[in-house]
Each structure stands twice: as structure tokens, then as C-alpha cells.
Design an enzyme around this catalytic site. Structure first.
Site, PDB file in Angstrom:
ATOM      1  N   HIS A 194      36.742  31.312  38.586  1.00 27.02           N
ATOM      2  CA  HIS A 194      36.361  32.627  38.051  1.00 27.02           C
ATOM      3  C   HIS A 194      37.538  33.601  38.106  1.00 27.02           C
ATOM      4  O   HIS A 194      37.611  34.440  39.006  1.00 27.02           O
ATOM      5  CB  HIS A 194      35.178  33.203  38.856  1.00 27.02           C
ATOM      6  CG  HIS A 194      33.879  32.538  38.570  1.00 27.02           C
ATOM      7  ND1 HIS A 194      33.021  32.970  37.572  1.00 27.02           N
ATOM      8  CD2 HIS A 194      33.298  31.450  39.124  1.00 27.02           C
ATOM      9  CE1 HIS A 194      31.958  32.189  37.550  1.00 27.02           C
ATOM     10  NE2 HIS A 194      32.094  31.254  38.474  1.00 27.02           N
ATOM     11  N   CYS A 212      33.930  28.570  34.200  1.00 28.83           N
ATOM     12  CA  CYS A 212      32.904  27.902  35.007  1.00 28.83           C
ATOM     13  C   CYS A 212      31.868  27.222  34.102  1.00 28.83           C
ATOM     14  O   CYS A 212      32.186  26.261  33.422  1.00 28.83           O
ATOM     15  CB  CYS A 212      32.273  28.903  35.973  1.00 28.83           C
ATOM     16  SG  CYS A 212      31.393  28.080  37.317  1.00 28.83           S
ATOM     17  N   GLU A 223      37.989  36.209  36.476  1.00 28.49           N
ATOM     18  CA  GLU A 223      37.554  37.609  36.321  1.00 28.49           C
ATOM     19  C   GLU A 223      37.299  38.273  37.676  1.00 28.49           C
ATOM     20  O   GLU A 223      37.281  39.499  37.761  1.00 28.49           O
ATOM     21  CB  GLU A 223      36.311  37.698  35.419  1.00 28.49           C
ATOM     22  CG  GLU A 223      34.975  37.337  36.074  1.00 28.49           C
ATOM     23  CD  GLU A 223      34.701  35.842  36.137  1.00 28.49           C
ATOM     24  OE1 GLU A 223      35.650  35.047  36.009  1.00 28.49           O
ATOM     25  OE2 GLU A 223      33.527  35.470  36.333  1.00 28.49           O
TER      26      GLU A 223
END
Ligand code: MN
Length: 241
Positions: A215, A113, A217
Site C-alpha cells: 500500500h 493490493c 498510499e
């Protein structure tokens, strides 16, 4: 030994009444877990004087530039747009120095990002400070869906590194109001949303940079193609040791 993966810290700029929490250096817990799950050892680097960045190089094998605030537009020679979000120049200065030092040392880089935008800016590119600056209307890139669920698709260039990780078309989450504009000379766009907003970039001449606008994660636990991006970083970090 596990590859050591540096995560330059974000800074908690909102004041609390606990003095030791003011400007605390932190990294997102899901990112730490994604690195551990993928076989790496996470190390958080606080923002310090950018001239000190080079001293961190012996401590890590790969580095993840994570999400966070907007990059100060003066780093790409623009004044702040009306819809620019919060910026924190001290983190930008440290991370821009660390991008350059890490690449000079041949380390493996990953961007998430803001991290993708930061790497692009550090290498001479720019961003649209807000998607309203984009020449035509875009998809919704600030999803209202929970952050661990995907909301738009990306199409992937067939000859890219990320193609081997996520395939030709993947469903990803989206939490950004900026987008890459001028692409740095050493990078190429390898995934785009259907509105042509860049969603992944990679280095052209080597395998040192792979960055995504979404994202992973927040999705790695349930979407194998998100964890694959972390596994790739760990692999590149091992090879570059
Ligand atoms: Mn998006």
C-alpha cells in the site's frame, strides 16, 4: 491540465442507520492525497452496470485499482476456500470490465493490493484465496505494525520499470492474506518477497500496467520510493493522453 486519475470506488457494505450511507461509494483518503500530491486529479467512479464502464473512458487518463475485499473466486473458476474473506461481486464485475476497456483504450493502469489481484484475474490469472494454500510457509503478510510503516522487504528485477522507481530492494508495508497464483499471460512478476510471494507485476508488451501488492498510499508522505510509484502513473497517464 493535470492528468485525470480514476479511482473505481469501494462500497461501504455495512449498514448504518443513515439510509444515504448504505452502500456508499468511497475511495481511501490517503490514496486521493497521494494522487493530488503527485500531480494528478483524482476522480472516483462508482460501481455501476459493467456494460456502462466504457462510457467512463473519456473522463480519465489513468486509473488506480485500489485495495479492498477479496475478489469473488468464481471469476477464476474456483469455489470459495474456507478462509476466503469478504467479497463484493458487483465491484468485481465493474472493475473487471473497466480493466479490459481501459487497456483497449491504452490508458495507464496502476494496482494496489486487491487491485493487483483484480487486474491479474481480469487478464486471465488467479490468486491463492488464502496464504495457507501456498505450497510452503510464508512470511507475515498481514502486519500488526501501523499501516504507514514498512514490515518486509521486496527484491526487484533489474530490467523492470519498478526498479527505476524503488531500486533493487525496498522495505514495504503488507496487508494481504491472498497472493497471485497463476500469472496472467500479458503480465510478469517484477518484485517478490523473500518467500517468493509476488509483490509487483507489470505488463510485458507495453508500459500500461504497474501493480504492487503493498500500500504505497499509506507510505508516500515519508518514503520517497512510495511516492515514485504514483509519480510514474501520472507520467504514464500524460504520455498516453
Ligand atoms: Mn506482502
Amino acid at each position: 491540465m493535470r492528468p485525470r486519475i480514476a479511482i473505481p470506488a469501494d462500497t461501504l457494505t455495512e449498514a448504518t442507520n443513515i439510509i444515504n450511507e448504505r452502500n456508499a461509494a468511497f475511495a481511501p483518503r490517503p490514496l486521493i492525497e497521494a494522487v493530488v500530491k503527485s500531480g494528478g486529479l483524482p476522480i472516483i467512479l462508482p460501481s455501476v452496470d459493467p456494460q456502462l464502464a466504457v462510457n467512463y473512458l473519456p473522463l480519465f487518463d489513468g486509473v488506480i485499482f485500489a485495495g479492498g475485499a477479496d475478489v469473488d473466486p468464481t471469476f477464476f473458476n474456483e469455489e470459495p476456500h474456507l478462509k476466503l474473506g469478504m467479497t463484493y461481486r458487483k465491484r468485481d464485475l465493474f472493475e473487471i470490465a473497466l480493466v479490459k476497456e481501459a487497456l483497449d483504450a491504452g490508458k495507464a493502469l496502476m494496482g494496489i493490493c486487491r487491485g493487483m489481484q483484480l487486474i491479474n484475474i481480469a487478464l486471465g490469472g488467479s490468486v491463492y484465496q488464502d496464504l495457507s494454500e501456498y505450497p510452503h510457509p510464508t512470511l507475515k503478510h498481514s502486519q500488526d505494525a501501523p499501516g504507514n510503516l514498512p514490515s518486509h522487504h521486496v527484491s526487484v528485477a533489474a530490467d523492470s520499470r519498478i526498479f527505476k522507481l524503488i531500486g533493487q530492494r525496498a522495505y514495504v508495508n503488507s496487508r494481504h492474506h491472498q497472493a497471485l497464483h497463476k500469472i496472467a499471460p500479458s503480465l510478469q512478476v517484477t518484485a517478490t518477497a523473500d518467500d517468493q510471494i509476488p509483490e509487483a507485476v507489470e505488463s510485458i508488451a507495453n508500459d500500461w500496467v504497474l501493480a504492487v501488492q503493498w500500500h504505497p498510499e499509506n507510505m508516500f508522505k515519508h518514503y520517497q520510493y512510495s511516492q515514485a510509484i504514483f509519480a510514474d502513473l501520472i507520467q504514464r497517464a500524460k504520455e498516453n493522453k
